[in-house]
Design a protein around this motif. Structure first.
Motif, short mmCIF file in Angstrom:
data_model
loop_
_atom_site.label_atom_id
_atom_site.label_comp_id
_atom_site.label_asym_id
_atom_site.label_seq_id
_atom_site.Cartn_x
_atom_site.Cartn_y
_atom_site.Cartn_z
N LEU A 37 0.83 -1.19 0.00
CA LEU A 37 0.00 0.00 0.00
C LEU A 37 0.88 1.26 0.00
N PRO A 38 0.43 2.31 -0.64
CA PRO A 38 1.24 3.53 -0.70
C PRO A 38 1.34 4.21 0.64
N SER A 39 2.46 4.86 0.91
CA SER A 39 2.65 5.57 2.17
C SER A 39 1.81 6.84 2.21
N ARG A 40 1.50 7.39 1.04
CA ARG A 40 0.61 8.54 0.97
C ARG A 40 -0.72 8.11 0.36
N PRO A 41 -1.85 8.47 0.96
CA PRO A 41 -3.14 8.11 0.35
C PRO A 41 -3.18 8.54 -1.11
N THR A 42 -3.73 7.67 -1.95
CA THR A 42 -3.67 7.88 -3.40
C THR A 42 -5.01 7.58 -4.04
N VAL A 43 -5.43 8.48 -4.94
CA VAL A 43 -6.60 8.25 -5.77
C VAL A 43 -6.13 7.59 -7.06
N ILE A 44 -6.67 6.41 -7.34
CA ILE A 44 -6.34 5.71 -8.58
C ILE A 44 -7.56 5.75 -9.49
N VAL A 45 -7.41 6.38 -10.64
CA VAL A 45 -8.50 6.49 -11.60
C VAL A 45 -8.37 5.37 -12.61
N LEU A 46 -9.32 4.43 -12.59
CA LEU A 46 -9.37 3.32 -13.53
C LEU A 46 -10.46 3.58 -14.56
N GLN A 47 -10.31 2.94 -15.71
CA GLN A 47 -11.29 3.10 -16.79
C GLN A 47 -12.22 1.89 -16.82
N PRO A 48 -13.53 2.10 -16.73
CA PRO A 48 -14.46 0.96 -16.69
C PRO A 48 -14.45 0.17 -17.99
N THR A 49 -14.43 -1.17 -17.84
CA THR A 49 -14.41 -2.07 -19.00
C THR A 49 -15.16 -3.34 -18.64
N TYR A 50 -16.15 -3.67 -19.45
CA TYR A 50 -16.87 -4.93 -19.23
C TYR A 50 -15.93 -6.12 -19.45
N ILE A 51 -16.24 -7.23 -18.80
CA ILE A 51 -15.40 -8.43 -18.87
C ILE A 51 -15.71 -9.18 -20.15
N GLN A 52 -14.68 -9.41 -20.94
CA GLN A 52 -14.85 -10.05 -22.24
C GLN A 52 -14.25 -11.46 -22.25
N GLU A 53 -14.91 -12.37 -22.89
CA GLU A 53 -14.43 -13.75 -22.98
C GLU A 53 -13.12 -13.83 -23.75
N THR A 54 -12.90 -12.92 -24.68
CA THR A 54 -11.73 -12.98 -25.57
C THR A 54 -10.48 -12.36 -24.97
N GLU A 55 -10.53 -11.89 -23.75
CA GLU A 55 -9.34 -11.28 -23.14
C GLU A 55 -8.21 -12.29 -23.02
#
Length: 277
Positions: free
Chosen positions: A259-277
């Motif tokens: 875990l980071p020593s400083r609180p961190t906002v992580i911005v992720l990009q939403p992606t549906y789960i695909q069978e072909t991944e």
């Protein structure tokens, strides 16, 4: 009434017979922090997690996150019935009733644990599901009338907490008000928190900013943002105390020791789960 409703497991743990005892929550201790966080991106949803003390989180859509463990458990938050075209059937799903985009009346019939965050059988939801590798519990909050008129029903929304791999991971759900001191106490430590930052349909942004600053989680994962504007306003409001890490991918792997020593906002990009991944 609030204190009685939100801390039933503390009472039951003390008085229940051995066969009924609940596994104690570890989220009321202080987490040790390590210098940096390890990120893993573009990993197939069905790829194994090599480290048994690591959890993979994937932002699926809106308020849905997929949590995956080393042992193969899959949990989905604010489950709507559709997570993509992959044949994944979660082991546990959580739901909240504020809007149709946070629950479904028709969950997949093979899901072993469907946890509804609103009143059940005339009482507030009270979940404490021990899956061995993962413990899932809830803390109730009030919900306002979707047609206006302020708070309509007490304890009709749930904050769900996933205790896994030594981590305490919280999903604030469709939060409509700032939690009370008793609610914060019932939540306990959150190493990771998923927070709605739409700024209107849930709590307003100044309130959510106060909430995440008080929780002081090592990682904040924004969700429920409909435009870059509300997300950017949230980021601006916390950037004085939180690091900001913007990611192009939808996944991150997290362990307690990284875990980071400083609180961190992580911005992720939403992606549906695909069978072909």
């Amino acid at each position: 009434m609030r204190t009685i409703l939100i801390v039933p497991w503390l009472i039951m743990a003390a008085v229940a017979a051995p066969a009924q005892e609940r596994r104690p929550s570890h989220c009321f201790a202080i987490a040790e922090l390590a210098p940096e966080l390890t990120y893993v991106h573009r990993v197939a949803w069905n790829a194994p997690i090599e480290d048994e003390f690591t959890v993979r989180l994937r932002y699926v859509n809106h308020s849905m996150y997929l949590l995956q463990t080393h042992g193969g458990l899959n949990a989905v938050t604010d489950y709507t019935g559709f997570i993509g075209d992959a044949g994944l059937v979660p082991d546990v799903v959580t739901m909240n009733i504020a809007h149709e985009s946070h629950w479904t009346a028709f969950p997949h019939p093979d899901i072993p644990h469907v946890l509804q965050g609103w009143w059940q059988n005339g009482a507030p939801a009270d979940h404490y599901v021990d899956l061995g590798e993962m413990l899932v519990r809830n803390v109730t909050t009030d919900i306002r009338n979707r047609f206006g008129g302020g708070v309509a029903v007490e304890d009709n929304n749930s904050i769900f907490i996933f205790e896994v791999a030594g981590l305490c991971i919280g999903h604030l759900g469709h939060l409509h008000h700032e939690p009370s001191d008793e609610t914060y106490a019932a939540i306990g430590r959150l190493d990771v928190v998923m927070a709605a930052v739409d700024g209107g349909m849930t709590v307003d942004l100044p309130t959510m900013i106060r909430i995440v600053k008080r929780l002081r989680s090592s990682i904040v994962l924004p969700m429920h943002w409909f435009s870059g504007q509300s997300l950017e306003r949230f980021i601006d409001g916390v950037s004085d105390e939180f690091g900001i890490d913007r990611r192009q991918g939808s996944e991150v792997e997290i362990s307690l020791r990284s875990l980071p020593s400083r609180p961190t906002v992580i911005v992720l990009q939403p992606t549906y789960i695909q069978e072909t991944e």
